[in-house]
Motif scaffolding. Sequence first.
Motif, PDB file in Angstrom:
ATOM      1  N   ARG A  65       0.868  -1.180   0.000  1.00  0.00           N
ATOM      2  CA  ARG A  65       0.000   0.000   0.000  1.00  0.00           C
ATOM      3  C   ARG A  65       0.899   1.222   0.000  1.00  0.00           C
ATOM      4  O   ARG A  65       1.544   1.528   0.988  1.00  0.00           O
ATOM      5  CB  ARG A  65      -0.922  -0.012   1.221  1.00  0.00           C
ATOM      6  CG  ARG A  65      -1.933   1.128   1.215  1.00  0.00           C
ATOM      7  CD  ARG A  65      -3.049   0.891   2.211  1.00  0.00           C
ATOM      8  NE  ARG A  65      -3.876  -0.242   1.817  1.00  0.00           N
ATOM      9  CZ  ARG A  65      -4.964  -0.634   2.477  1.00  0.00           C
ATOM     10  NH1 ARG A  65      -5.340  -0.011   3.573  1.00  0.00           N
ATOM     11  NH2 ARG A  65      -5.668  -1.664   2.052  1.00  0.00           N
ATOM     12  N   ILE A  66       0.954   1.931  -1.121  1.00  0.00           N
ATOM     13  CA  ILE A  66       1.853   3.076  -1.233  1.00  0.00           C
ATOM     14  C   ILE A  66       1.093   4.399  -1.224  1.00  0.00           C
ATOM     15  O   ILE A  66       1.694   5.458  -1.432  1.00  0.00           O
ATOM     16  CB  ILE A  66       2.742   2.968  -2.494  1.00  0.00           C
ATOM     17  CG1 ILE A  66       1.914   3.087  -3.774  1.00  0.00           C
ATOM     18  CG2 ILE A  66       3.544   1.685  -2.481  1.00  0.00           C
ATOM     19  CD1 ILE A  66       2.770   3.179  -5.026  1.00  0.00           C
ATOM     20  N   HIS A  67      -0.214   4.314  -0.984  1.00  0.00           N
ATOM     21  CA  HIS A  67      -1.028   5.524  -0.924  1.00  0.00           C
ATOM     22  C   HIS A  67      -2.080   5.334   0.159  1.00  0.00           C
ATOM     23  O   HIS A  67      -2.740   4.296   0.205  1.00  0.00           O
ATOM     24  CB  HIS A  67      -1.705   5.778  -2.279  1.00  0.00           C
ATOM     25  CG  HIS A  67      -2.495   7.052  -2.328  1.00  0.00           C
ATOM     26  ND1 HIS A  67      -3.825   7.108  -1.970  1.00  0.00           N
ATOM     27  CD2 HIS A  67      -2.137   8.310  -2.668  1.00  0.00           C
ATOM     28  CE1 HIS A  67      -4.264   8.354  -2.113  1.00  0.00           C
ATOM     29  NE2 HIS A  67      -3.258   9.097  -2.529  1.00  0.00           N
ATOM     30  N   PRO A  68      -2.256   6.296   1.065  1.00  0.00           N
ATOM     31  CA  PRO A  68      -3.258   6.141   2.129  1.00  0.00           C
ATOM     32  C   PRO A  68      -4.672   6.139   1.561  1.00  0.00           C
ATOM     33  O   PRO A  68      -5.013   6.986   0.728  1.00  0.00           O
ATOM     34  CB  PRO A  68      -3.021   7.349   3.031  1.00  0.00           C
ATOM     35  CG  PRO A  68      -2.306   8.345   2.174  1.00  0.00           C
ATOM     36  CD  PRO A  68      -1.506   7.557   1.183  1.00  0.00           C
ATOM     37  N   ALA A  75       0.310   3.961   5.159  1.00  0.00           N
ATOM     38  CA  ALA A  75       0.771   3.590   3.818  1.00  0.00           C
ATOM     39  C   ALA A  75       2.283   3.771   3.791  1.00  0.00           C
ATOM     40  O   ALA A  75       2.849   4.543   4.566  1.00  0.00           O
ATOM     41  CB  ALA A  75       0.112   4.450   2.745  1.00  0.00           C
ATOM     42  N   HIS A  76       2.926   3.038   2.894  1.00  0.00           N
ATOM     43  CA  HIS A  76       4.383   3.137   2.730  1.00  0.00           C
ATOM     44  C   HIS A  76       4.629   3.804   1.373  1.00  0.00           C
ATOM     45  O   HIS A  76       4.658   3.150   0.336  1.00  0.00           O
ATOM     46  CB  HIS A  76       5.014   1.753   2.805  1.00  0.00           C
ATOM     47  CG  HIS A  76       4.668   1.010   4.060  1.00  0.00           C
ATOM     48  ND1 HIS A  76       5.245   1.305   5.282  1.00  0.00           N
ATOM     49  CD2 HIS A  76       3.774   0.020   4.291  1.00  0.00           C
ATOM     50  CE1 HIS A  76       4.745   0.505   6.212  1.00  0.00           C
ATOM     51  NE2 HIS A  76       3.847  -0.276   5.637  1.00  0.00           N
ATOM     52  N   GLU A  77       4.770   5.097   1.410  1.00  0.00           N
ATOM     53  CA  GLU A  77       4.767   5.872   0.174  1.00  0.00           C
ATOM     54  C   GLU A  77       6.141   5.889  -0.499  1.00  0.00           C
ATOM     55  O   GLU A  77       7.175   5.948   0.168  1.00  0.00           O
ATOM     56  CB  GLU A  77       4.296   7.294   0.463  1.00  0.00           C
ATOM     57  CG  GLU A  77       2.871   7.324   1.046  1.00  0.00           C
ATOM     58  CD  GLU A  77       2.348   8.717   1.293  1.00  0.00           C
ATOM     59  OE1 GLU A  77       2.288   9.488   0.310  1.00  0.00           O
ATOM     60  OE2 GLU A  77       1.999   9.039   2.438  1.00  0.00           O
ATOM     61  N   PHE A  78       6.112   5.818  -1.825  1.00  0.00           N
ATOM     62  CA  PHE A  78       7.322   5.930  -2.637  1.00  0.00           C
ATOM     63  C   PHE A  78       7.094   6.990  -3.706  1.00  0.00           C
ATOM     64  O   PHE A  78       5.978   7.149  -4.197  1.00  0.00           O
ATOM     65  CB  PHE A  78       7.643   4.600  -3.324  1.00  0.00           C
ATOM     66  CG  PHE A  78       8.225   3.554  -2.418  1.00  0.00           C
ATOM     67  CD1 PHE A  78       9.586   3.528  -2.150  1.00  0.00           C
ATOM     68  CD2 PHE A  78       7.416   2.583  -1.841  1.00  0.00           C
ATOM     69  CE1 PHE A  78      10.127   2.559  -1.324  1.00  0.00           C
ATOM     70  CE2 PHE A  78       7.940   1.610  -1.016  1.00  0.00           C
ATOM     71  CZ  PHE A  78       9.302   1.600  -0.753  1.00  0.00           C
ATOM     72  N   LYS A  79       8.155   7.662  -4.081  1.00  0.00           N
ATOM     73  CA  LYS A  79       8.084   8.632  -5.163  1.00  0.00           C
ATOM     74  C   LYS A  79       9.054   8.208  -6.272  1.00  0.00           C
ATOM     75  O   LYS A  79      10.176   7.782  -5.992  1.00  0.00           O
ATOM     76  CB  LYS A  79       8.443  10.040  -4.664  1.00  0.00           C
ATOM     77  CG  LYS A  79       7.417  10.611  -3.682  1.00  0.00           C
ATOM     78  CD  LYS A  79       7.703  12.064  -3.365  1.00  0.00           C
ATOM     79  CE  LYS A  79       6.689  12.604  -2.354  1.00  0.00           C
ATOM     80  NZ  LYS A  79       5.324  12.543  -2.841  1.00  0.00           N
ATOM     81  N   VAL A 119       1.654   8.984  -8.147  1.00  0.00           N
ATOM     82  CA  VAL A 119       1.676   7.683  -7.483  1.00  0.00           C
ATOM     83  C   VAL A 119       1.768   6.572  -8.520  1.00  0.00           C
ATOM     84  O   VAL A 119       2.479   5.574  -8.331  1.00  0.00           O
ATOM     85  CB  VAL A 119       0.422   7.491  -6.604  1.00  0.00           C
ATOM     86  CG1 VAL A 119       0.483   6.176  -5.844  1.00  0.00           C
ATOM     87  CG2 VAL A 119       0.256   8.643  -5.640  1.00  0.00           C
ATOM     88  N   CYS A 123       4.363   3.472  -9.263  1.00  0.00           N
ATOM     89  CA  CYS A 123       3.971   2.090  -9.571  1.00  0.00           C
ATOM     90  C   CYS A 123       4.731   1.574 -10.782  1.00  0.00           C
ATOM     91  O   CYS A 123       5.211   0.437 -10.798  1.00  0.00           O
ATOM     92  CB  CYS A 123       2.470   2.008  -9.837  1.00  0.00           C
ATOM     93  SG  CYS A 123       1.409   2.256  -8.394  1.00  0.00           S
TER      94      CYS A 123
END
Length: 317
Positions: A65-68, A75-79, A119, A123
Amino acid sequence: MLRRNLFKTAATVAGSSLLSTVPAALAMEAGKRPLQAIALCAIELPPEEFASQAKKAGYEMMGLRIHPIVPGALAHEFKAGTKEIKAFKQYLANTGITLHGVDGFAINSDTNPAEFHSVMDACAELGVKNLTLCGDAPNKEKFARVLQDMADYAAPRGFNIDVEFMIWRTVGTLEQAYELVKLADRKNCTIAVDALHLYRSGGSHNDLDKIPQQYLGEIHLCDAVINGPIDKKLVAAQRAGQLKVESTSGTPKGFEGVVREAREGRLIPGVGELPLVEFLRHMPERPIGVEVPLPGYQTQRVFDLTYKYSQDLLRQL
Protein backbone atom coordinates in the motif's frame (compact mmCIF):
# COMPACT_ATOMS: atom_id res chain seq x y z
CA MET A 1 -20.15 -19.48 18.77
CA LEU A 2 -19.12 -21.06 15.46
CA ARG A 3 -17.03 -18.01 14.56
CA ARG A 4 -15.23 -18.23 17.92
CA ASN A 5 -14.47 -21.91 17.33
CA LEU A 6 -13.08 -21.20 13.88
CA PHE A 7 -10.74 -18.57 15.30
CA LYS A 8 -9.74 -21.06 18.01
CA THR A 9 -8.90 -23.61 15.32
CA ALA A 10 -6.71 -21.08 13.50
CA ALA A 11 -5.03 -20.07 16.74
CA THR A 12 -4.30 -23.71 17.63
CA VAL A 13 -2.71 -24.26 14.24
CA ALA A 14 -0.78 -21.02 14.53
CA GLY A 15 0.59 -22.10 17.88
CA SER A 16 1.98 -25.35 16.55
CA SER A 17 5.76 -25.36 16.41
CA LEU A 18 5.51 -27.63 13.39
CA LEU A 19 4.02 -24.76 11.39
CA SER A 20 6.14 -21.94 12.73
CA THR A 21 8.11 -22.09 9.51
CA VAL A 22 7.31 -23.54 6.11
CA PRO A 23 9.95 -25.99 4.83
CA ALA A 24 11.87 -24.70 1.86
CA ALA A 25 11.01 -27.87 -0.04
CA LEU A 26 7.32 -26.93 0.11
CA ALA A 27 7.96 -23.91 -2.07
CA MET A 28 9.57 -26.10 -4.70
CA GLU A 29 6.76 -28.60 -5.18
CA ALA A 30 5.71 -29.03 -8.79
CA GLY A 31 2.35 -27.75 -9.95
CA LYS A 32 2.01 -25.03 -7.33
CA ARG A 33 0.35 -21.78 -8.31
CA PRO A 34 2.18 -18.58 -7.37
CA LEU A 35 0.57 -16.57 -4.61
CA GLN A 36 0.75 -12.91 -3.67
CA ALA A 37 0.71 -11.73 -0.06
CA ILE A 38 -1.55 -8.67 -0.16
CA ALA A 39 -0.54 -5.65 1.93
CA LEU A 40 -3.31 -6.09 4.50
CA CYS A 41 -1.69 -9.34 5.70
CA ALA A 42 0.85 -7.26 7.62
CA ILE A 43 0.33 -3.65 6.63
CA GLU A 44 2.26 -2.36 9.62
CA LEU A 45 5.52 -3.95 8.44
CA PRO A 46 8.07 -1.80 6.62
CA PRO A 47 8.23 -2.89 2.96
CA GLU A 48 11.62 -4.59 3.30
CA GLU A 49 10.48 -6.70 6.25
CA PHE A 50 7.23 -7.54 4.47
CA ALA A 51 9.20 -8.76 1.45
CA SER A 52 11.61 -10.82 3.55
CA GLN A 53 8.95 -12.53 5.66
CA ALA A 54 6.59 -13.20 2.75
CA LYS A 55 9.43 -14.76 0.73
CA LYS A 56 10.51 -16.90 3.68
CA ALA A 57 6.98 -18.30 3.93
CA GLY A 58 7.02 -19.26 0.24
CA TYR A 59 5.20 -16.36 -1.42
CA GLU A 60 6.46 -15.56 -4.89
CA MET A 61 4.75 -12.15 -5.04
CA MET A 62 3.77 -9.41 -2.65
CA GLY A 63 1.50 -6.40 -2.55
CA LEU A 64 2.06 -3.00 -1.02
CA ARG A 65 0.00 0.00 0.00
CA ILE A 66 1.85 3.08 -1.23
CA HIS A 67 -1.03 5.52 -0.92
CA PRO A 68 -3.26 6.14 2.13
CA ILE A 69 -6.85 5.08 1.47
CA VAL A 70 -7.99 8.08 3.54
CA PRO A 71 -5.81 11.02 4.65
CA GLY A 72 -3.62 9.97 7.53
CA ALA A 73 -4.11 6.23 7.03
CA LEU A 74 -1.10 3.93 7.10
CA ALA A 75 0.77 3.59 3.82
CA HIS A 76 4.38 3.14 2.73
CA GLU A 77 4.77 5.87 0.17
CA PHE A 78 7.32 5.93 -2.64
CA LYS A 79 8.08 8.63 -5.16
CA ALA A 80 9.41 7.93 -8.65
CA GLY A 81 13.05 8.74 -9.29
CA THR A 82 14.14 8.77 -5.64
CA LYS A 83 17.01 6.87 -4.07
CA GLU A 84 14.49 5.16 -1.76
CA ILE A 85 12.58 3.60 -4.64
CA LYS A 86 15.78 2.46 -6.34
CA ALA A 87 17.04 0.91 -3.09
CA PHE A 88 13.76 -0.94 -2.56
CA LYS A 89 13.79 -2.29 -6.11
CA GLN A 90 17.28 -3.64 -5.50
CA TYR A 91 16.15 -5.15 -2.21
CA LEU A 92 13.31 -6.95 -4.00
CA ALA A 93 15.73 -8.28 -6.61
CA ASN A 94 18.09 -9.53 -3.91
CA THR A 95 15.24 -11.11 -1.95
CA GLY A 96 13.76 -12.82 -4.99
CA ILE A 97 10.17 -11.68 -4.60
CA THR A 98 8.10 -9.69 -7.10
CA LEU A 99 6.10 -6.61 -6.17
CA HIS A 100 2.94 -7.45 -8.07
CA GLY A 101 0.17 -5.19 -6.84
CA VAL A 102 -0.69 -2.05 -4.93
CA ASP A 103 -3.98 -1.15 -3.30
CA GLY A 104 -5.55 1.49 -1.08
CA PHE A 105 -6.99 3.82 -3.72
CA ALA A 106 -10.48 5.18 -3.01
CA ILE A 107 -12.07 7.26 -5.76
CA ASN A 108 -15.48 8.69 -6.55
CA SER A 109 -17.28 10.33 -9.45
CA ASP A 110 -15.62 13.70 -8.77
CA THR A 111 -12.06 12.42 -8.39
CA ASN A 112 -9.46 14.26 -10.44
CA PRO A 113 -7.41 11.39 -11.91
CA ALA A 114 -4.35 13.63 -12.24
CA GLU A 115 -3.94 13.60 -8.46
CA PHE A 116 -2.91 9.94 -8.75
CA HIS A 117 -0.51 10.31 -11.68
CA SER A 118 2.60 10.76 -9.53
CA VAL A 119 1.68 7.68 -7.48
CA MET A 120 1.11 5.75 -10.69
CA ASP A 121 4.53 6.86 -11.91
CA ALA A 122 5.96 5.24 -8.79
CA CYS A 123 3.97 2.09 -9.57
CA ALA A 124 5.51 2.00 -13.02
CA GLU A 125 9.06 2.39 -11.68
CA LEU A 126 8.43 -0.35 -9.12
CA GLY A 127 7.27 -2.69 -11.90
CA VAL A 128 3.79 -3.12 -10.45
CA LYS A 129 1.38 -5.14 -12.60
CA ASN A 130 -1.91 -4.29 -10.91
CA LEU A 131 -3.45 -1.34 -9.08
CA THR A 132 -6.64 -2.08 -7.14
CA LEU A 133 -9.07 0.67 -6.24
CA CYS A 134 -12.51 0.93 -4.68
CA GLY A 135 -14.97 3.76 -4.52
CA ASP A 136 -18.34 5.41 -4.74
CA ALA A 137 -20.11 6.16 -8.00
CA PRO A 138 -23.16 8.35 -7.46
CA ASN A 139 -22.69 9.40 -11.09
CA LYS A 140 -21.82 6.31 -13.11
CA GLU A 141 -20.78 8.07 -16.30
CA LYS A 142 -18.38 10.41 -14.49
CA PHE A 143 -16.96 7.51 -12.49
CA ALA A 144 -16.38 5.57 -15.72
CA ARG A 145 -14.49 8.55 -17.16
CA VAL A 146 -12.23 8.57 -14.08
CA LEU A 147 -11.55 4.88 -14.69
CA GLN A 148 -10.81 5.56 -18.35
CA ASP A 149 -8.25 8.22 -17.50
CA MET A 150 -6.54 6.04 -14.91
CA ALA A 151 -6.51 3.02 -17.24
CA ASP A 152 -5.15 5.11 -20.12
CA TYR A 153 -2.39 6.47 -17.88
CA ALA A 154 -1.58 2.98 -16.58
CA ALA A 155 -1.53 1.14 -19.92
CA PRO A 156 1.78 2.46 -21.33
CA ARG A 157 3.28 2.05 -17.87
CA GLY A 158 2.55 -1.65 -17.94
CA PHE A 159 -0.14 -2.23 -15.36
CA ASN A 160 -3.81 -2.98 -14.94
CA ILE A 161 -6.54 -1.13 -13.02
CA ASP A 162 -8.88 -3.32 -10.96
CA VAL A 163 -12.14 -2.11 -9.45
CA GLU A 164 -12.90 -3.89 -6.17
CA PHE A 165 -16.53 -3.93 -5.04
CA MET A 166 -17.42 -3.73 -1.33
CA ILE A 167 -20.95 -3.94 0.07
CA TRP A 168 -20.60 -0.68 2.05
CA ARG A 169 -19.77 1.40 -1.04
CA THR A 170 -21.94 2.40 -3.97
CA VAL A 171 -19.75 0.08 -6.03
CA GLY A 172 -20.97 -2.65 -3.72
CA THR A 173 -21.64 -5.75 -5.82
CA LEU A 174 -20.11 -7.73 -8.66
CA GLU A 175 -22.86 -6.53 -10.97
CA GLN A 176 -22.33 -2.86 -10.07
CA ALA A 177 -18.60 -3.16 -10.69
CA TYR A 178 -19.27 -4.89 -14.02
CA GLU A 179 -21.54 -2.07 -15.15
CA LEU A 180 -18.78 0.47 -14.50
CA VAL A 181 -15.85 -1.37 -16.09
CA LYS A 182 -18.05 -2.08 -19.10
CA LEU A 183 -18.82 1.64 -19.34
CA ALA A 184 -15.11 2.46 -19.03
CA ASP A 185 -14.37 0.03 -21.87
CA ARG A 186 -10.63 -0.37 -21.39
CA LYS A 187 -8.80 -3.69 -21.81
CA ASN A 188 -6.68 -3.00 -18.74
CA CYS A 189 -9.65 -2.11 -16.50
CA THR A 190 -11.21 -5.16 -14.84
CA ILE A 191 -12.85 -6.31 -11.58
CA ALA A 192 -10.94 -7.54 -8.56
CA VAL A 193 -13.02 -10.33 -7.00
CA ASP A 194 -12.49 -10.72 -3.27
CA ALA A 195 -14.07 -13.90 -1.89
CA LEU A 196 -15.27 -12.14 1.25
CA HIS A 197 -16.80 -9.22 -0.64
CA LEU A 198 -18.49 -11.51 -3.17
CA TYR A 199 -20.37 -13.51 -0.54
CA ARG A 200 -21.01 -10.63 1.87
CA SER A 201 -22.62 -8.64 -0.93
CA GLY A 202 -25.16 -11.41 -1.45
CA GLY A 203 -23.32 -12.80 -4.46
CA SER A 204 -22.32 -16.33 -5.31
CA HIS A 205 -19.68 -18.10 -7.35
CA ASN A 206 -22.43 -18.86 -9.89
CA ASP A 207 -22.74 -15.12 -10.55
CA LEU A 208 -19.19 -15.14 -11.91
CA ASP A 209 -20.38 -17.19 -14.88
CA LYS A 210 -22.59 -14.28 -15.97
CA ILE A 211 -19.61 -11.92 -16.35
CA PRO A 212 -17.53 -12.14 -19.56
CA GLN A 213 -14.09 -13.38 -18.56
CA GLN A 214 -12.25 -10.40 -19.99
CA TYR A 215 -13.83 -8.25 -17.28
CA LEU A 216 -12.70 -10.47 -14.39
CA GLY A 217 -9.39 -9.45 -12.88
CA GLU A 218 -7.41 -10.56 -9.86
CA ILE A 219 -8.54 -12.89 -7.09
CA HIS A 220 -8.38 -11.98 -3.41
CA LEU A 221 -8.52 -15.05 -1.22
CA CYS A 222 -9.60 -15.45 2.40
CA ASP A 223 -12.19 -17.39 4.38
CA ALA A 224 -15.06 -16.48 6.71
CA VAL A 225 -18.20 -17.86 8.32
CA ILE A 226 -21.27 -18.07 6.09
CA ASN A 227 -23.47 -15.68 8.03
CA GLY A 228 -21.75 -12.32 8.18
CA PRO A 229 -22.15 -9.42 10.60
CA ILE A 230 -24.61 -7.48 8.47
CA ASP A 231 -28.41 -7.24 8.21
CA LYS A 232 -29.54 -9.11 5.10
CA LYS A 233 -32.13 -6.39 4.47
CA LEU A 234 -29.28 -3.92 3.94
CA VAL A 235 -27.65 -6.30 1.48
CA ALA A 236 -30.91 -6.72 -0.43
CA ALA A 237 -31.43 -2.95 -0.57
CA GLN A 238 -27.88 -2.41 -1.81
CA ARG A 239 -28.27 -5.05 -4.50
CA ALA A 240 -31.51 -3.40 -5.62
CA GLY A 241 -29.79 -0.02 -5.84
CA GLN A 242 -32.08 1.43 -3.21
CA LEU A 243 -29.38 2.67 -0.81
CA LYS A 244 -27.54 5.94 -1.11
CA VAL A 245 -24.18 4.90 0.32
CA GLU A 246 -21.43 7.52 0.54
CA SER A 247 -18.58 5.83 2.37
CA THR A 248 -15.67 8.07 1.42
CA SER A 249 -16.37 10.10 4.56
CA GLY A 250 -16.58 7.07 6.87
CA THR A 251 -18.38 3.80 7.51
CA PRO A 252 -22.11 3.99 6.68
CA LYS A 253 -24.53 3.12 9.48
CA GLY A 254 -25.34 -0.57 9.60
CA PHE A 255 -22.12 -1.64 7.86
CA GLU A 256 -19.78 -1.34 10.86
CA GLY A 257 -19.59 -5.09 11.51
CA VAL A 258 -18.81 -6.10 7.95
CA VAL A 259 -16.17 -3.36 7.62
CA ARG A 260 -14.51 -4.57 10.84
CA GLU A 261 -14.59 -8.15 9.56
CA ALA A 262 -12.94 -7.16 6.27
CA ARG A 263 -10.13 -5.32 8.05
CA GLU A 264 -9.39 -7.62 10.96
CA GLY A 265 -11.77 -10.59 11.04
CA ARG A 266 -10.92 -12.63 7.96
CA LEU A 267 -10.06 -16.31 8.34
CA ILE A 268 -7.28 -18.39 6.80
CA PRO A 269 -8.40 -20.08 3.55
CA GLY A 270 -9.87 -23.50 4.36
CA VAL A 271 -10.51 -22.71 8.04
CA GLY A 272 -13.91 -21.07 7.53
CA GLU A 273 -17.12 -21.94 5.69
CA LEU A 274 -16.95 -20.12 2.36
CA PRO A 275 -17.06 -22.44 -0.68
CA LEU A 276 -13.63 -21.34 -1.81
CA VAL A 277 -12.92 -24.31 -4.08
CA GLU A 278 -16.11 -23.57 -6.03
CA PHE A 279 -15.27 -19.88 -6.02
CA LEU A 280 -11.88 -20.55 -7.61
CA ARG A 281 -13.35 -23.01 -10.11
CA HIS A 282 -15.76 -20.34 -11.36
CA MET A 283 -13.00 -17.73 -11.79
CA PRO A 284 -10.72 -17.73 -14.81
CA GLU A 285 -7.08 -18.38 -13.97
CA ARG A 286 -5.89 -15.07 -12.62
CA PRO A 287 -3.23 -13.97 -10.12
CA ILE A 288 -4.26 -14.93 -6.59
CA GLY A 289 -3.64 -12.57 -3.70
CA VAL A 290 -4.05 -13.85 -0.15
CA GLU A 291 -5.58 -11.22 2.13
CA VAL A 292 -5.77 -12.38 5.75
CA PRO A 293 -4.68 -10.03 8.52
CA LEU A 294 -4.52 -11.83 11.88
CA PRO A 295 -4.24 -9.14 14.58
CA GLY A 296 -2.15 -10.25 17.55
CA TYR A 297 -0.24 -12.96 15.67
CA GLN A 298 3.45 -12.76 14.87
CA THR A 299 3.69 -11.53 11.31
CA GLN A 300 5.98 -14.34 10.16
CA ARG A 301 3.43 -16.85 11.39
CA VAL A 302 0.68 -15.01 9.52
CA PHE A 303 2.64 -15.42 6.28
CA ASP A 304 3.54 -19.05 7.03
CA LEU A 305 -0.02 -20.12 7.81
CA THR A 306 -1.78 -18.22 5.05
CA TYR A 307 0.65 -19.53 2.44
CA LYS A 308 0.47 -23.16 3.55
CA TYR A 309 -3.31 -23.27 3.87
CA SER A 310 -3.84 -21.43 0.58
CA GLN A 311 -1.67 -23.93 -1.28
CA ASP A 312 -3.51 -26.79 0.43
CA LEU A 313 -6.75 -25.28 -0.89
CA LEU A 314 -5.36 -24.91 -4.42
CA ARG A 315 -4.46 -28.59 -4.49
CA GLN A 316 -8.18 -29.37 -4.29
CA LEU A 317 -8.85 -27.76 -7.67
